[in-house]
Write a protein that holds these residues in place. Structure first.
Motif, PDB file in Angstrom:
ATOM      1  N   GLU A 276       0.809  -1.213   0.000  1.00 44.82           N
ATOM      2  CA  GLU A 276       0.000   0.000   0.000  1.00 44.82           C
ATOM      3  C   GLU A 276       0.848   1.270   0.000  1.00 44.82           C
ATOM      4  N   THR A 277       1.918   1.286   0.784  1.00 43.82           N
ATOM      5  CA  THR A 277       2.687   2.527   0.963  1.00 43.82           C
ATOM      6  C   THR A 277       3.859   2.654   0.006  1.00 43.82           C
ATOM      7  N   GLY A 278       4.345   1.530  -0.543  1.00 43.79           N
ATOM      8  CA  GLY A 278       5.648   1.556  -1.200  1.00 43.79           C
ATOM      9  C   GLY A 278       6.727   1.567  -0.133  1.00 43.79           C
ATOM     10  N   GLY A 279       7.970   1.770  -0.542  1.00 41.00           N
ATOM     11  CA  GLY A 279       9.079   1.760   0.410  1.00 41.00           C
ATOM     12  C   GLY A 279       8.992   2.908   1.391  1.00 41.00           C
ATOM     13  N   ILE A 280       9.411   2.649   2.627  1.00 42.31           N
ATOM     14  CA  ILE A 280       9.416   3.660   3.679  1.00 42.31           C
ATOM     15  C   ILE A 280      10.831   3.929   4.170  1.00 42.31           C
ATOM     16  N   PHE A 292      13.333   6.973   3.649  1.00 44.87           N
ATOM     17  CA  PHE A 292      13.649   7.392   2.295  1.00 44.87           C
ATOM     18  C   PHE A 292      13.501   8.908   2.171  1.00 44.87           C
ATOM     19  N   PRO A 293      14.314   9.539   1.327  1.00 45.59           N
ATOM     20  CA  PRO A 293      14.215  10.997   1.166  1.00 45.59           C
ATOM     21  C   PRO A 293      12.866  11.397   0.575  1.00 45.59           C
ATOM     22  N   GLY A 294      12.363  12.552   1.035  1.00 46.00           N
ATOM     23  CA  GLY A 294      11.088  13.050   0.542  1.00 46.00           C
ATOM     24  C   GLY A 294       9.893  12.456   1.245  1.00 46.00           C
ATOM     25  N   LEU A 295      10.132  11.582   2.235  1.00 46.63           N
ATOM     26  CA  LEU A 295       9.052  10.898   2.944  1.00 46.63           C
ATOM     27  C   LEU A 295       8.901  11.517   4.333  1.00 46.63           C
ATOM     28  N   ARG A 296       7.660  11.692   4.758  1.00 45.58           N
ATOM     29  CA  ARG A 296       7.384  12.212   6.106  1.00 45.58           C
ATOM     30  C   ARG A 296       6.635  11.154   6.901  1.00 45.58           C
ATOM     31  N   TRP A 297       6.938  11.069   8.184  1.00 44.08           N
ATOM     32  CA  TRP A 297       6.284  10.072   9.014  1.00 44.08           C
ATOM     33  C   TRP A 297       6.084  10.603  10.421  1.00 44.08           C
ATOM     34  N   MET A 298       5.134  10.022  11.124  1.00 44.55           N
ATOM     35  CA  MET A 298       4.906  10.333  12.530  1.00 44.55           C
ATOM     36  C   MET A 298       4.197   9.146  13.161  1.00 44.55           C
ATOM     37  N   VAL A 299       4.323   9.035  14.469  1.00 49.48           N
ATOM     38  CA  VAL A 299       3.595   8.011  15.220  1.00 49.48           C
ATOM     39  C   VAL A 299       2.332   8.662  15.763  1.00 49.48           C
ATOM     40  N   GLU A 300       1.193   8.100  15.386  1.00 46.13           N
ATOM     41  CA  GLU A 300      -0.084   8.678  15.793  1.00 46.13           C
ATOM     42  C   GLU A 300      -0.271   8.548  17.301  1.00 46.13           C
ATOM     43  N   GLU A 301      -0.552   9.667  17.914  1.00 47.63           N
ATOM     44  CA  GLU A 301      -0.717   9.685  19.370  1.00 47.63           C
ATOM     45  C   GLU A 301      -1.961   8.888  19.758  1.00 47.63           C
ATOM     46  N   GLY A 302      -1.798   8.037  20.748  1.00 45.86           N
ATOM     47  CA  GLY A 302      -2.921   7.262  21.260  1.00 45.86           C
ATOM     48  C   GLY A 302      -3.041   5.875  20.658  1.00 45.86           C
ATOM     49  N   LEU A 306       1.984   3.962  12.735  1.00 45.00           N
ATOM     50  CA  LEU A 306       2.917   4.739  11.918  1.00 45.00           C
ATOM     51  C   LEU A 306       2.146   5.403  10.787  1.00 45.00           C
ATOM     52  N   MET A 307       2.196   6.718  10.733  1.00 52.49           N
ATOM     53  CA  MET A 307       1.519   7.492   9.700  1.00 52.49           C
ATOM     54  C   MET A 307       2.562   7.938   8.682  1.00 52.49           C
ATOM     55  N   THR A 315      -2.217   8.162  -3.134  1.00 46.88           N
ATOM     56  CA  THR A 315      -2.793   9.425  -2.661  1.00 46.88           C
ATOM     57  C   THR A 315      -1.819  10.019  -1.631  1.00 46.88           C
ATOM     58  N   PRO A 316      -0.817  10.790  -2.078  1.00 38.62           N
ATOM     59  CA  PRO A 316       0.215  11.296  -1.161  1.00 38.62           C
ATOM     60  C   PRO A 316      -0.332  12.156  -0.030  1.00 38.62           C
ATOM     61  N   GLU A 317      -1.509  12.742  -0.225  1.00 37.32           N
ATOM     62  CA  GLU A 317      -2.073  13.559   0.842  1.00 37.32           C
ATOM     63  C   GLU A 317      -2.534  12.728   2.017  1.00 37.32           C
TER      64      GLU A 317
END
Length: 317
Positions: A276-280, A292-302, A306-307, A315-317
């Protein structure tokens, strides 16, 4: 970016499958046969079912020429998988043993002989906004679903990974993963097509033959899942040639990583991501992952989930 058409070196061997060698000319002749076999308007998606990497390569090129995307299907399936939304779907398949029971199956003619003459397909890349391929998820977290990959997604990820994997253009790839698996298709076929290299696939071979192929062919990139490296580590009696040994598709057990490093002499580069995501991210040891460069991530609180936002998601948005 201007990309030369795939398989522009007609007389060069692009693909090896076991003992079979496939020149670009031979693959493009088979692709031309497949194009002539398809109905005039088979639909925007055509299922492709075979264990043969040559068949999948030729079918993909024939479909791309028409602006159609291949849906890669495991030839071991016995029924059309769920998740297609009930849409009618044509299939092309090769009579190579176990064949899925699918409606509207088309079986193109046999592969042309290496020295045979005949028309060749003029290959083309799908346009950036077009579908390039579709895959089923593994079903490890629910019912398998279809994931659509746009051409721009694959172009962007593969251009980035040529640098991240530290492999050159004109690279040679040995894929231990089958060509209908996303790992085998994207890294085993698409990457050498895009990078102007050549590919080899293990087809019904045992791990001893994998070792012989690696030692004889000395590929730049070896692609597999942890199971492949478990078997390679068990059989390797001495160090293997220098290459990027890449694994994805499942977590790498530390004992397998360590055994391969000790017996084969090289660390395994691990890729983290999903259909679903491709490489992370990647790592070349057992330490921290490098996103990977150009990739943003965060751990969803609660939830601890991994977001991920990346340029190679549908759908990059």
């Amino acid at each position: 970016m201007n990309r030369p058409a795939p398989l522009s070196q007609l007389n060069a061997t692009f693909l090896r499958e076991g003992e079979q060698a496939w020149s670009a000319r031979r693959l493009l002749r088979w692709a031309s046969q497949m194009d002539a076999t398809l109905p005039a308007e088979p639909g925007p998606v055509v299922g492709v079912s075979s264990a043969s990497s040559a068949f999948i390569c030729a079918a993909t090129l024939a479909l791309w020429r028409r602006g159609i995307a291949p849906l890669l299907l495991d030839p071991g399936l016995r029924a059309e998988p769920q998740g297609l939304g009930g849409e009618p779907l044509f299939h092309v398949t090769l009579a190579d043993g176990a064949r899925p029971v699918l409606p509207e199956v088309i079986q193109p003619g046999d592969a042309p002989d290496q020295a045979a003459d005949g028309p060749m397909l003029a290959p083309t890349w799908p346009r950036s906004h077009q579908l390039a391929a579709l895959f089923f998820t593994s079903g490890s977290t629910g019912e398998p679903t279809v994931v659509r990959k746009l051409a721009r997604q694959l172009f962007a990820q593969m251009e980035m990974e040529l640098g991240m994997l530290e492999v050159r253009r004109g690279l040679s790839v040995l894929s231990l993963a089958p060509p209908f698996h996303i790992l085998g298709f994207v890294y085993g076929l698409f990457l050498p097509l895009l990078g102007g290299g050549h590919a080899a696939f293990s087809h019904g071979e045992l791990q001893q033959q994998w070792l012989r192929t690696i030692n004889a062919r000395r590929p730049d990139l070896v692609v597999g899942v942890p199971m492949h490296y478990r078997l390679l580590a068990r059989c390797a009696g001495s160090a293997l040639p220098r290459a990027t040994y890449f694994s994805s598709g499942a977590p790498m057990p530390p004992p397998v990583f360590q055994a391969f490093l000790e017996r084969a002499g090289h660390p395994i580069v691990q890729g983290y991501g999903s259909t679903e995501t491709g490489g992370i991210a990647r790592r070349a040891g057992l330490g921290a992952w490098t996103p990977f460069p150009g990739l943003r991530w965060m751990v969803e609180e609660g939830t601890g989930r991994l977001m991920v936002r990346s340029p190679w998601q549908e759908t990059p948005e």
